[in-house]
Design an enzyme around this catalytic site. Structure first.
Site, PDB file in Angstrom:
ATOM      1  N   SER A 115      -8.335  -2.926  -4.601  1.00 38.42           N
ATOM      2  CA  SER A 115      -9.282  -3.918  -5.017  1.00 38.42           C
ATOM      3  C   SER A 115      -8.952  -5.057  -5.744  1.00 38.42           C
ATOM      4  CB  SER A 115     -10.390  -3.435  -5.871  1.00 38.42           C
ATOM      5  OG  SER A 115     -11.590  -3.895  -6.223  1.00 38.42           O
ATOM      6  N   TYR A 139     -13.030   0.763 -13.401  1.00 33.45           N
ATOM      7  CA  TYR A 139     -12.922   0.993 -12.006  1.00 33.45           C
ATOM      8  C   TYR A 139     -11.733   0.285 -11.420  1.00 33.45           C
ATOM      9  CZ  TYR A 139     -13.016  -0.333  -7.063  1.00 33.45           C
ATOM     10  OH  TYR A 139     -12.960  -0.646  -5.580  1.00 33.45           O
ATOM     11  N   LYS A 143      -7.785   1.564  -9.846  1.00 34.20           N
ATOM     12  CA  LYS A 143      -7.098   1.113  -8.894  1.00 34.20           C
ATOM     13  C   LYS A 143      -5.567   0.792  -9.118  1.00 34.20           C
ATOM     14  CE  LYS A 143     -10.321   1.892  -5.790  1.00 34.20           C
ATOM     15  NZ  LYS A 143      -9.932   2.673  -4.423  1.00 34.20           N
TER      16      LYS A 143
END
Ligand code: UDP
Length: 325
Positions: A115, A139, A143
């Protein structure tokens, strides 16, 4: 050739499966259906319903596959800041289980859904892959950590990877083959659609005082069908070149929140919206340099024109909410 698509019943996963099938590749989907949906499972595929927390089940599912596309993850940025344990377990532990199972079963290729959240607040625009990584939400941290594990598993276990750093995934398959609407969407365009069909009373524009031409945030919206074809190209690259890569996937064009609102109103119909304070953690502008994906994969987006993004999303909402036709 057979590919294991982990998270293949989800929003992006279903579009990836469709692209693989179109390319004549056999698919086994592995999904726990926590956010993925049965309606997204194409009849031609094999399906394993299980969680990535089950390493034994992963090992079994890896039997006779040539590569893996891994999209199974928790992905709500806000939730990752309040429930980090869930993100640590699902995203990081789950991926380590998958990598360990791949090492055991001698599967050497993986395409991973990363991402643009790994970059954090951009230090310059547009953002290329050499931009420093410094996630500002948990988040994005998960990643980035996974990308780092991938680098080590490449060095130590010879597992080659392509990490695809998605910018803003939007839109739905224009042919109507992917039928599942994402559950509990947290992103701009689905929120706009939910307002139009009356699930939400109004849509809030988060921040109108940013340093951008109209004061609202600018993002790089990439159609999910374009993301999907990039996975097929990435897989072919891995099988041919046996070389790991980190690649941005975006259109290199930005649209502001206000532009999205106004264009949707022009194309569909006016809907209630209000200016609201900034949402914490939102950079003013996030757009990609995607030159590396163009050069290495021969990939260019062809579905990502603004009107197509909006209308392809609207088409599926109309199917699910026919009273709004
Ligand atoms: N946004 C907004 N209202 C909403 C949802 C999103 O104004 O109800 C804005 C958000 O602040 C950001 C842009 O739309 O500037 C895209 O947000 P989204 O959550 O879709 O993706 P993100 O860029 O955060 O990954």
């Amino acid at each position: 050739m057979k590919i294991l698509v982990v998270g293949g019943a989800g929003y992006i996963g279903a579009h990836v499966v469709k692209a693989l099938l179109n390319a004549g590749i056999s698919v086994r989907v592995y999904d726990d259906l926590s956010t993925g949906q049965k309606i997204n499972l194409f009849p031609q595929i094999e399906f394993v319903e299980n969680t990535i927390l089950n390493e034994k089940a992963l090992e079994e599912a890896l039997t006779d596959v040539d590569g893996v596309i891994h999209l199974a993850a928790k992905k709500a940025v806000g939730e990752s800041m309040t429930l980090p344990e869930i993100y640590a377990t699902n995203n990081i532990t789950g991926t380590l289980n998958l990598l360990n199972a791949m090492a055991k079963k001698n599967v050497k290729n993986i395409v991973f859904s990363s991402s643009a959240a790994v970059y954090g607040t951009p230090q310059y625009t547009k953002v290329d892959e050499a931009h420093p990584v410094n996630p500002i939400n948990f988040y994005g941290f998960t990643k980035l950590e996974i990308e780092r594990f991938l680098e080590w598993y490449d060095r130590l276990k010879d597992i080659k990877f392509i990490a695809l750093r998605y910018f803003n995934a939007v839109g739905y398959d224009e042919t109507g083959t992917v039928q599942g609407l994402e559950k509990n969407p947290q992103n701009l365009l689905p929120i706009i659609m939910e307002t139009i069909v009356g699930i939400r009373e109004k849509m809030l524009i988060f921040g109108t005082d940013y340093d951008t031409p109209d004061g609202t945030c600018i993002r790089d919206y990439i159609h999910v069908s374009d993301l999907a074809t990039a996975h097929v190209s990435a897989l072919n690259y891995l099988l041919k070149e046996h070389k790991s890569q980190v690649l941005n996937l975006g259109t290199e064009t930005g649209h502001s929140v206000l532009e999205m609102v106004k264009r949707t109103e022009a194309l569909i119909k006016p809907f209630p919206h209000e200016n609201a304070p900034r949402r914490p953690g939102d950079p003013a502008q996030l757009t990609a340099v995607a030159h590396k994906a163009h050069t290495l994969l021969g990939w260019t987006p062809t579905h990502s024109a603004l009107d197509n993004i909006i209308l392809s999303t609207w088409a599926l909402y109309q199917k699910h909410f026919p009273q709004n036709r």
